[in-house]
Write a protein that holds these residues in place. Structure first.
Motif, short mmCIF file in Angstrom:
data_model
loop_
_atom_site.label_atom_id
_atom_site.label_comp_id
_atom_site.label_asym_id
_atom_site.label_seq_id
_atom_site.Cartn_x
_atom_site.Cartn_y
_atom_site.Cartn_z
N GLY A 1 -68.06 124.26 86.80
CA GLY A 1 -69.19 125.44 86.36
C GLY A 1 -70.16 124.57 85.21
O GLY A 1 -70.85 125.30 84.91
N LYS A 2 -69.91 123.44 85.29
CA LYS A 2 -70.54 122.80 84.09
C LYS A 2 -71.47 121.56 84.62
O LYS A 2 -71.00 121.08 85.79
CB LYS A 2 -69.54 122.42 82.91
N ILE A 3 -72.44 121.29 84.08
CA ILE A 3 -73.43 120.25 84.56
C ILE A 3 -73.22 118.84 83.65
O ILE A 3 -73.02 118.81 82.64
CB ILE A 3 -74.84 120.62 84.52
N LEU A 4 -73.44 117.77 84.30
CA LEU A 4 -72.96 116.34 83.78
C LEU A 4 -74.38 116.05 83.25
O LEU A 4 -75.41 116.05 83.79
CB LEU A 4 -72.60 115.50 84.98
N LEU A 5 -74.29 115.77 82.00
CA LEU A 5 -75.59 115.20 81.16
C LEU A 5 -75.02 113.84 80.41
O LEU A 5 -73.91 113.40 80.13
CB LEU A 5 -75.96 115.84 80.12
N LYS B 1 -75.20 128.03 79.36
CA LYS B 1 -75.69 128.33 77.94
C LYS B 1 -75.43 127.57 76.55
O LYS B 1 -75.70 128.12 75.44
CB LYS B 1 -74.79 130.03 77.61
N GLU B 2 -74.89 126.35 76.82
CA GLU B 2 -74.75 125.47 75.67
C GLU B 2 -75.50 124.23 75.92
O GLU B 2 -74.91 123.04 75.73
CB GLU B 2 -73.28 125.30 75.55
N ILE B 3 -76.49 124.11 76.60
CA ILE B 3 -77.43 122.86 76.84
C ILE B 3 -77.67 122.20 75.35
O ILE B 3 -78.15 123.07 74.68
CB ILE B 3 -78.38 123.26 77.65
N PRO B 4 -77.42 120.84 75.26
CA PRO B 4 -77.73 120.48 74.04
C PRO B 4 -79.24 119.94 74.13
O PRO B 4 -79.87 120.05 75.13
CB PRO B 4 -76.86 118.91 74.17
N THR B 5 -79.62 119.31 73.17
CA THR B 5 -80.89 118.83 72.97
C THR B 5 -81.45 117.80 74.11
O THR B 5 -80.68 116.98 74.21
CB THR B 5 -81.52 118.15 71.41
#
Length: 207
Positions: A81-85, A175-179
């Motif tokens: 459920g999380k996206i790779l950055l 809901k917790e995407i960084p800069t």
């Protein structure tokens, strides 16, 4: 209403006309005028930006052939459920792994290569999620006209590690995407990618 950066669109159009004219024109006088147009576009860009003349000439004023948009390819990878950055060395901000399309590689080959180089993960491409014209989104203005292709990929193997252009690798909840590195992706684009996680049948976006 003026967008405030209309001059940049005009510069791009002037440069494209000059580049195409220099490619196809045979008349020596026309070639001279097209060279003047290209020089004018470079001068305007230098005057209104902080980019030096030498760099503008190298990356903007030296292209040849018929003028076409550049292509930026971004990999969209989900895990639990999380996206790779990846965190970019260039600006210390986060982005979907990816970069310019390479000559000789298909879009799928480019995205798989970029994900491995920037995150350490070996993936397989599944499908295109979106093809976006960068000028319609909230990216900082730049000299190129860019199409962005977002491709959904799945992890096959590998471990997270930074690369030559990246510092860190992480998976982030919506809901917790960084800069974010806005040159590469915007908050709205990241949230749009989560819509494809919610609805795997969502139609490809062409915008």
């Amino acid at each position: 209403m003026s967008s405030g950066i209309e001059w940049l669109d005009w510069v791009k159009r002037i440069q494209a006309i000059a580049q195409t004219g220099l490619t196809y024109s045979k008349d020596v006088y026309d070639l001279e005028r097209y060279e003047e147009l290209r020089a004018l576009s470079i001068e305007i860009l230098e005057n209104y930006t902080n980019v030096g003349m030498d760099k503008i000439k190298l990356h903007f004023g030296s292209e040849t052939g018929y003028a076409t948009p550049k292509v930026d390819i971004r990999g969209v990878v989900f895990q639990e459920g999380k996206i790779l950055l990846v965190r970019e060395k260039a600006d210390n901000a986060w982005a979907l792994p990816g970069g310019w399309a390479d000559i000789g590689y298909s879009p799928s080959e480019v995205v798989v290569k970029e994900i491995e180089e920037e995150s350490g993960f070996i993936t397989t491409s599944k499908r295109i999620l979106a093809v976006l014209d960068k000028k319609f989104h909230d990216h900082p203005p730049e000299q190129y006209h860019v199409y962005k292709i977002f491709i959904h990929c799945e992890i096959v193997s590998g471990d997270p590690k930074g690369g030559l252009e990246t510092l860190e690798v992480g998976f982030f909840d919506r809901k917790e995407i960084p800069t974010l590195s806005l040159e590469r992706n915007t908050p709205n684009q990241i949230q749009t990618m989560f819509q494809f996680l919610d609805d795997p049948q969502k139609a490809v976006i062409v915008d």
